[in-house]
Motif scaffolding. Structure first.
Motif, PDB file in Angstrom:
ATOM      1  N   LEU A   1       0.939  -1.218   0.081  1.00  0.00           N
ATOM      2  CA  LEU A   1      -0.027  -0.071  -0.014  1.00  0.00           C
ATOM      3  C   LEU A   1       0.887   1.158  -0.027  1.00  0.00           C
ATOM      4  O   LEU A   1       0.488   2.179  -0.654  1.00  0.00           O
ATOM      5  N   ARG A   2       1.981   1.122   0.813  1.00  0.00           N
ATOM      6  CA  ARG A   2       2.961   2.518   0.790  1.00  0.00           C
ATOM      7  C   ARG A   2       3.432   2.708  -0.666  1.00  0.00           C
ATOM      8  O   ARG A   2       3.633   3.810  -1.038  1.00  0.00           O
ATOM      9  N   ARG A   3       3.692   1.497  -1.426  1.00  0.00           N
ATOM     10  CA  ARG A   3       4.271   1.805  -2.764  1.00  0.00           C
ATOM     11  C   ARG A   3       3.342   2.255  -3.426  1.00  0.00           C
ATOM     12  O   ARG A   3       3.777   2.728  -4.614  1.00  0.00           O
ATOM     13  N   GLN A   4       1.866   2.311  -3.225  1.00  0.00           N
ATOM     14  CA  GLN A   4       1.087   2.732  -4.016  1.00  0.00           C
ATOM     15  C   GLN A   4       0.645   4.282  -3.616  1.00  0.00           C
ATOM     16  O   GLN A   4      -0.461   4.850  -4.085  1.00  0.00           O
TER      17      GLN A   4
ATOM     18  N   GLY B   1       0.007   6.935   5.810  1.00  0.00           N
ATOM     19  CA  GLY B   1       0.055   6.023   7.150  1.00  0.00           C
ATOM     20  C   GLY B   1      -1.448   5.907   7.737  1.00  0.00           C
ATOM     21  O   GLY B   1      -1.818   4.832   7.977  1.00  0.00           O
ATOM     22  N   LEU B   2      -2.264   7.040   7.692  1.00  0.00           N
ATOM     23  CA  LEU B   2      -3.696   6.913   8.239  1.00  0.00           C
ATOM     24  C   LEU B   2      -4.327   6.056   7.418  1.00  0.00           C
ATOM     25  O   LEU B   2      -5.383   5.155   7.823  1.00  0.00           O
ATOM     26  N   ARG B   3      -4.389   6.379   6.075  1.00  0.00           N
ATOM     27  CA  ARG B   3      -5.224   5.385   5.125  1.00  0.00           C
ATOM     28  C   ARG B   3      -4.942   3.808   5.168  1.00  0.00           C
ATOM     29  O   ARG B   3      -5.590   2.912   5.100  1.00  0.00           O
TER      30      ARG B   3
ATOM     31  N   GLY C   1      -6.298  -2.494   9.586  1.00  0.00           N
ATOM     32  CA  GLY C   1      -6.915  -2.428  10.681  1.00  0.00           C
ATOM     33  C   GLY C   1      -5.865  -2.435  11.951  1.00  0.00           C
ATOM     34  O   GLY C   1      -5.854  -2.721  12.923  1.00  0.00           O
ATOM     35  N   LEU C   2      -4.812  -1.977  11.516  1.00  0.00           N
ATOM     36  CA  LEU C   2      -3.449  -1.606  12.532  1.00  0.00           C
ATOM     37  C   LEU C   2      -3.666  -0.251  13.114  1.00  0.00           C
ATOM     38  O   LEU C   2      -4.078   0.571  12.357  1.00  0.00           O
TER      39      LEU C   2
ATOM     40  N   ARG D   1      -2.059   3.665  13.935  1.00  0.00           N
ATOM     41  CA  ARG D   1      -1.252   4.520  13.184  1.00  0.00           C
ATOM     42  C   ARG D   1       0.181   4.214  13.751  1.00  0.00           C
ATOM     43  O   ARG D   1       1.135   4.325  12.835  1.00  0.00           O
ATOM     44  N   ALA D   2       0.564   3.912  15.085  1.00  0.00           N
ATOM     45  CA  ALA D   2       1.798   3.854  15.568  1.00  0.00           C
ATOM     46  C   ALA D   2       2.505   2.768  14.907  1.00  0.00           C
ATOM     47  O   ALA D   2       3.558   2.625  14.610  1.00  0.00           O
ATOM     48  N   THR D   3       1.627   1.582  14.757  1.00  0.00           N
ATOM     49  CA  THR D   3       2.217   0.250  14.257  1.00  0.00           C
ATOM     50  C   THR D   3       2.495   0.571  12.937  1.00  0.00           C
ATOM     51  O   THR D   3       3.823   0.128  12.438  1.00  0.00           O
ATOM     52  N   VAL D   4       1.706   1.083  12.091  1.00  0.00           N
ATOM     53  CA  VAL D   4       2.261   1.355  10.535  1.00  0.00           C
ATOM     54  C   VAL D   4       3.240   2.298  10.551  1.00  0.00           C
ATOM     55  O   VAL D   4       4.196   2.019   9.744  1.00  0.00           O
ATOM     56  N   SER D   5       3.440   3.290  11.284  1.00  0.00           N
ATOM     57  CA  SER D   5       4.694   4.101  11.400  1.00  0.00           C
ATOM     58  C   SER D   5       5.695   3.470  11.586  1.00  0.00           C
ATOM     59  O   SER D   5       6.928   3.508  11.004  1.00  0.00           O
ATOM     60  N   ARG D   6       5.984   2.416  12.679  1.00  0.00           N
ATOM     61  CA  ARG D   6       6.850   1.620  13.014  1.00  0.00           C
ATOM     62  C   ARG D   6       7.321   0.685  12.082  1.00  0.00           C
ATOM     63  O   ARG D   6       8.574   0.475  11.579  1.00  0.00           O
ATOM     64  N   ILE D   7       6.287   0.190  11.254  1.00  0.00           N
ATOM     65  CA  ILE D   7       6.703  -0.654  10.225  1.00  0.00           C
ATOM     66  C   ILE D   7       7.297   0.048   8.985  1.00  0.00           C
ATOM     67  O   ILE D   7       8.139  -0.394   8.158  1.00  0.00           O
ATOM     68  N   LEU D   8       6.834   1.192   8.539  1.00  0.00           N
ATOM     69  CA  LEU D   8       7.295   1.927   7.571  1.00  0.00           C
ATOM     70  C   LEU D   8       8.748   2.435   7.983  1.00  0.00           C
ATOM     71  O   LEU D   8       9.668   2.606   7.087  1.00  0.00           O
ATOM     72  N   ARG D   9       9.060   2.736   9.139  1.00  0.00           N
ATOM     73  CA  ARG D   9      10.526   3.235   9.514  1.00  0.00           C
ATOM     74  C   ARG D   9      11.530   1.857   9.460  1.00  0.00           C
ATOM     75  O   ARG D   9      12.542   2.425   8.846  1.00  0.00           O
ATOM     76  N   ARG D  10      10.946   0.930   9.797  1.00  0.00           N
ATOM     77  CA  ARG D  10      11.657  -0.344   9.865  1.00  0.00           C
ATOM     78  C   ARG D  10      12.103  -0.758   8.445  1.00  0.00           C
ATOM     79  O   ARG D  10      13.093  -1.244   7.791  1.00  0.00           O
ATOM     80  N   LEU D  11      11.084  -0.462   7.481  1.00  0.00           N
ATOM     81  CA  LEU D  11      11.159  -0.640   6.094  1.00  0.00           C
ATOM     82  C   LEU D  11      11.961   0.573   5.358  1.00  0.00           C
ATOM     83  O   LEU D  11      12.143   0.347   3.918  1.00  0.00           O
TER      84      LEU D  11
END
Length: 316
Positions: A82-85, A89-91, A97-98, A100-110
């Motif tokens: 989804l990020r590459r599209q 982060g909110l969307r 269903g995660l 926003r903090a979890t999505v942010s951590r995943i994106l930082r890790r990636l």
């Protein structure tokens, strides 16, 4: 056993404290005062002693009783897709269903937390003109004037020399050979820039180098009509770097960094005059003896237009 660095009690002290309460019928406050801890701490060790005996007085692991469930590999992959599209982060959080903090951590890790990370980095374009004299890079570096060694040397922040002023190191470097020339002026105004240009051309003429173009930044002195007139009179085509893009004048910028490291800040100078006197000997070492990585570890003068006999005559 390794105790916490701020622990007031060891296992033996805890045992003595607990026995005072259990066997000698001391109150928690009285026992706590004897061992210089709080009543709450005394109550904790007494309670553990009663429940578990001596084993209960040992330090427990700080590992939490309940660990969070890591996000599944499938969800992490979904977030990346989804990020590459270009999803925010909110969307992405609403869709998966995660939180926003979890999505942010995943994106930082990636390493995808910034939108610019989705674009491939532009390739580094390295260029070099074919002959000495094709292009002369010019730039200016401002240095603080030295009146005496200050806090940078003494280490005392109160030992400052505010108001000493500035002096300006004008630099020139040939694009092909990397032969460099530099001089110190009291300012970076039009008169100093024109005088340095003439001095630089005279210096390179000793090596048989005649320039056809110059490259400068967009400073007011270089943008002046007088500098443009001087370039036309000398038969020089004037090129400008892209605004706010110092890498387009990278050879001059790299030379400035080398000069700062090996000359300006290489040792302690008592005053500016002493530093200025060291500039010419250092330039000689740079041009004639210092191995240059882009020259196959040969000094810049090895690419000059002169033969060996003329080079020996100039080497002083």
């Amino acid at each position: 056993m390794d105790y916490h660095q701020n622990a007031r009690l060891t296992v033996h002290s805890r045992e003595q404290l607990a026995k005072r309460v259990v066997e000698q019928r001391c109150t928690w406050k009285q026992a706590a005062a004897c061992f210089h801890v709080s009543a709450k701490t005394a109550a904790k060790w007494v309670r553990r002693y009663r429940e578990f005996g001596l084993e209960g007085l040992r330090d427990r692991s700080s590992r939490p009783r309940r660990l969070r469930q890591p996000t599944s590999i499938e969800l992490v992959g979904r977030v990346e897709v989804l990020r590459r599209q270009r999803w925010t982060g909110l969307r992405t959080a609403q869709q998966t269903g995660l939180s926003r903090a979890t999505v942010s951590r995943i994106l930082r890790r990636l390493k995808l937390n910034q939108m610019r990370d989705l674009e491939p980095r532009p390739a580094v374009v390295r260029y070099e003109h074919a002959c000495a004299g094709d292009m002369l890079h010019l730039d200016i570096k401002k240095l603080g004037r030295i009146v005496r060694p200050s806090h940078r040397v003494t280490g005392d922040r109160r030992d400052s020399v505010g108001g000493a002023g500035w002096e300006y190191v004008h630099v020139a470097i040939d694009d092909h050979s990397r032969i460099a020339f530099s001089a110190i002026y009291p300012d970076e105004k039009q008169a100093s820039v024109l005088h340095f240009l003439e001095a630089a051309l005279a210096y390179y003429a000793r090596f048989g180098i005649r320039f056809r173009a110059v490259l400068t930044d967009n400073g007011p002195a270089y943008r002046s009509r007088q500098f443009a007139h001087a370039c036309r009179a000398l038969g020089l085509k004037h090129h400008f770097t892209r605004p706010y893009t110092p890498r387009t004048n990278g050879k001059a910028e790299r030379f400035i960094q080398t000069a700062l490291r090996e000359w300006a800040y290489a040792r302690t100078y008592r005053n500016s005059d002493e530093r200025s006197q060291e500039l010419r000997p250092w330039l000689h070492q740079y041009n004639w003896h210092r191995p240059h990585a882009s020259r196959g570890l040969s000094p810049p003068v090895s690419r000059s237009a002169l033969d060996r006999n003329n080079l020996l005559r100039l080497h002083t």
